[in-house]
Design an enzyme around this catalytic site. Structure first.
Site, PDB file in Angstrom:
ATOM      1  N   GLU A 191      -3.434 -27.052 -45.975  1.00  0.00           N
ATOM      2  CA  GLU A 191      -4.249 -28.078 -46.614  1.00  0.00           C
ATOM      3  C   GLU A 191      -4.705 -27.566 -47.973  1.00  0.00           C
ATOM      4  OE1 GLU A 191      -7.527 -28.756 -43.983  1.00  0.00           O
ATOM      5  OE2 GLU A 191      -8.661 -27.018 -44.678  1.00  0.00           O
ATOM      6  N   GLU A 279     -13.695 -29.162 -39.069  1.00  0.00           N
ATOM      7  CA  GLU A 279     -13.401 -29.076 -37.650  1.00  0.00           C
ATOM      8  C   GLU A 279     -14.673 -29.349 -36.865  1.00  0.00           C
ATOM      9  OE1 GLU A 279     -12.141 -24.965 -37.973  1.00  0.00           O
ATOM     10  OE2 GLU A 279     -13.764 -24.366 -36.629  1.00  0.00           O
ATOM     11  N   ARG A 283     -18.857 -26.333 -28.700  1.00  0.00           N
ATOM     12  CA  ARG A 283     -19.588 -25.254 -28.024  1.00  0.00           C
ATOM     13  C   ARG A 283     -20.849 -24.963 -28.808  1.00  0.00           C
ATOM     14  NH1 ARG A 283     -18.776 -21.357 -31.793  1.00  0.00           N
ATOM     15  NH2 ARG A 283     -16.753 -21.281 -32.853  1.00  0.00           N
TER      16      ARG A 283
END
Length: 664
Positions: A191, A279, A283
């Site tokens: 990217e 992203e 968690r």
């Protein structure tokens, strides 16, 4: 109601989860590899189950063994922590299939975000802004620079910045190999690489009833090797409009995949203020304590309650500013290589690392995981090591996270820098000087940060402060007291004393020549220094009219000296007359750190011709891969490295005999 939790992890995060479980009246179960048999998280748990072996692939990455351990210990829930299997959908699903409660998001949500390429497609469909991936085969010069990035995992593994088309193929190959070794998945993508961007993330918490909390922003732009070093909340200098857009994007991301539990949506904010989705971490993040401090919440307690079916109400309001610094065992004087060794002492502020104490005394309300307020600014230390513990080569070199909260950002930065500067850190070399100087750097203090901060400033920031010679003088005087039967200096003329030390961190050496007699201390090169008090642990010196109480701790092979406002030093006593004979022959390649040989260059053997800079051996330690290269053009005359073999620092790996004439 959950009654017993197994933490499928180790170290600092396991201790962190145990702390909350104790406050909620929940029993705790640890798992441990053979290397962790005496670790702090094992000692703190109510019960512990052995995972035979030392390598993560044989222990903490074995979901079947973790579930078997939970059943054997009578746990009814599993908390994954971060790293290892925390973002593994198959493991999350297996926990549920075993009849255990998974304290985390649904397996389907984990799977949706597990691949960054798939996550980008989902986020694009949800209207979340993102950088469009490039086909590696179609990259042209106008696209540069680009970022090669692993589709799975995180922590900076499998990432390469490419600024030349000639380097793209090698970057793709090395990133694939590193990603496959680290995550079991060699998929990578390309990217655009945004220069001067900021890493900003949004903490979310969602329940199973349709409520999503967006608990503020965090700035994690201070990164080295794509790994976070200092984080803070809220992210400074963002406009209200930008913050609102980040919250909306994070909310959309969570709802697009039916998210439940704590998670983080990460963005890259370009210099022009445009945010791009990076992203989603399904968690708890390493840096979650800064959000807890600002919002007065216990995110682990909320994770547990959400797993039990809690319906979230109105989110709490933020207050003040919090900053976290990651204290790593790594040597700035040796290329920031990870370090192993015994932790003799690790204390920050009024607490000792490993106790998890929040110095401001904040109290958690076990019912909802929200802290009551009205308390002064404080310090918090989260650690997975205690006195006498050994930092090994198999896992992350993180020693502790130190977090400071205050009403304002400036106060939080000052408090954290002060606490780190005065901390007693006796053990492996650390990045403490980098942390303190970063927190005080004018650009960082003004909030002018981006992911290139360390690229511009690392050389100046990693230098330990002060003059180690005064520390060495104090160490020499304390050593003399330890060898004296009388416990103090003698009031009679003494023979000149000579001590030599090497300072860990910068590698400098110094020789101290001194005499203590009726007239006090006389030391070569210290004309303005007076000795006011001498003891084995404290030496009081007056230098240029300024009195300084210097703490000295002698551990035999290393002496740790702590000087207020003048730095802390680890001094290695040296023989008075050094051995003039070299320890290794010219051209020797020795292990720069303890670790595992993960690879030897293909096609090389004794007798092979090699070129200067050619990688010959790859070592891995503490989640970091290091290449050992040929020092010159020549012939490989010896090769001792074998893939899979454990080596110690300084161990001979290979020998290159330099060519008499360099090839043209």
């Amino acid at each position: 109601m959950i009654s017993s939790v197994l933490v499928a992890n180790r170290g600092e995060i396991a201790c962190r989860v145990f702390r909350t479980c104790r406050s909620l009246g929940i029993a705790t179960v640890a798992v441990y590899s053979d290397a962790d048999a005496d670790a702090l998280h094992v000692r703190e748990a109510d019960a512990a189950v052995r995972l035979p072996g030392v390598a993560p692939a044989d222990t903490y990455l074995r979901g079947d063994l973790l579930i078997r351990a939970a059943r054997a210990a009578g746990a009814d829930a599993v908390h994954p922590g971060y790293g290892f299997l925390s973002e593994n959908a198959d493991f999350a699903r297996a926990v549920g299939d075993a009849g255990l409660v998974w304290i985390g998001p649904p397996p389907e949500a984990v799977a949706a975000m597990a691949s960054k390429t798939r996550a980008k497609r989902i986020m694009s469909d949800a209207g979340v802004p993102l950088l469009v991936p490039l086909s590696p085969a179609a990259v042209v010069a106008a696209d540069l620079p680009v970022l090669v990035k692993a589709a799975a995992g995180g922590g900076g593994r499998g990432m390469r910045v490419v600024r030349s088309l000639n380097g793209l193929a090698d970057a793709l190959a090395s990133a694939r190999a590193e990603a496959a070794a680290a995550f079991g998945d060699g998929e990578v993508f390309v990217e655009p690489y945004v220069e001067g961007g900021r890493h900003v993330e949004v903490q979310i918490l969602a329940d199973a009833h349709g409520t999503v909390w967006t608990l503020g922003t965090r700035d994690c732009s201070l990164q080295r090797r794509h790994q976070k070093v200092i984080e803070e909340a809220p992210a400074p200098g963002l406009s209200g409009e930008l913050v609102d857009s980040l919250y909306a994007a994070a909310d959309s991301a969570a709802r697009a995949i039916g998210y439940v539990s704590a998670g983080t949506v990460e963005f890259l904010v370009a210099a022009d203020g445009r945010p791009y989705f990076l992203e989603m971490n399904t968690r708890l993040q390493v840096e979650h304590p800064v959000t807890e401090a600002v919002y007065g919440v216990d995110l682990v307690a909320l994770q547990v309650r959400v797993a039990e079916g809690l319906a979230l109400g109105e989110p709490p309001l933020p207050e003040g500013h919090a900053v976290e610094a990651r204290l790593y065992a790594e040597d700035p004087g040796r290329g920031w290589l990870p370090q192993a060794g015994v932790v003799h002492r690790l204390s920050v502020g009024d607490g000792v690392a490993g106790d998890g104490a929040v110095a401001d005394g904040a109290v958690a309300d076990g019912a909802v995981g929200v802290r009551r307020r009205g308390l002064p600014a404080g310090l918090r230390v989260d650690s997975g090591v205690g006195r006498g513990d050994r930092v090994g080569v198999h896992y992350d070199p993180l020693l502790a996270k130190v977090i400071a909260w205050a009403p304002s950002r400036a106060e939080a930065l000052r408090r954290l820098a002060h606490a780190l500067e005065r901390a007693r850190i006796h053990g492996p070399v650390t990045n403490r000087s980098l942390l303190v100087s970063s927190l005080r750097h004018p650009d960082f203090v003004r909030g002018r940060v981006d992911t290139g901060f360390y690229g511009r400033h690392l050389a100046e920031l990693g230098v330990p402060p002060g003059d180690s010679r005064l520390a060495a003088l104090a160490a020499a005087v304390a050593d003399a007291q330890g060898r004296s039967r009388f416990g103090g200096w003698r009031n009679v003329p003494s023979q000149p004393q000579v001590k030599r030390y090497r300072c860990e961190g910068d590698g400098s050496e110094c020789e101290i020549r001194y005499r203590i007699g009726r007239e006090g201390l006389a030391a070569d090169g210290f004309g303005g220094v007076r000795l006011l008090q001498a003891g084995r642990e404290v030496v009081v010196l007056e230098a240029d009219g300024v009195r300084r109480a210097i703490s000295v701790a002698d551990y035999g092979t290393v002496v740790h000296v702590d000087t207020p406002h003048a730095g802390s030093y680890a001094l290695i006593p040296l023989p008075r007359f050094p051995d003039p004979v070299g320890l290794v022959e010219p051209g020797s390649l020795v292990a720069p750190m303890p670790g595992t040989v993960v690879r030897v260059a293909d096609g090389v053997a004794v007798g092979s011709s090699v070129r200067a800079g050619q990688p010959l051996v790859w070592l891995e330690a503490m989640k970091m891969e290091h290449r050992v290269v040929a020092p010159a053009d020549g012939t490989l005359s010896a090769l001792h490295a074998v893939a899979g073999r454990q080596v110690e620092v300084g161990e001979l790996l290979a020998v290159v005999t330099e060519s008499e004439e360099n090839p043209s």
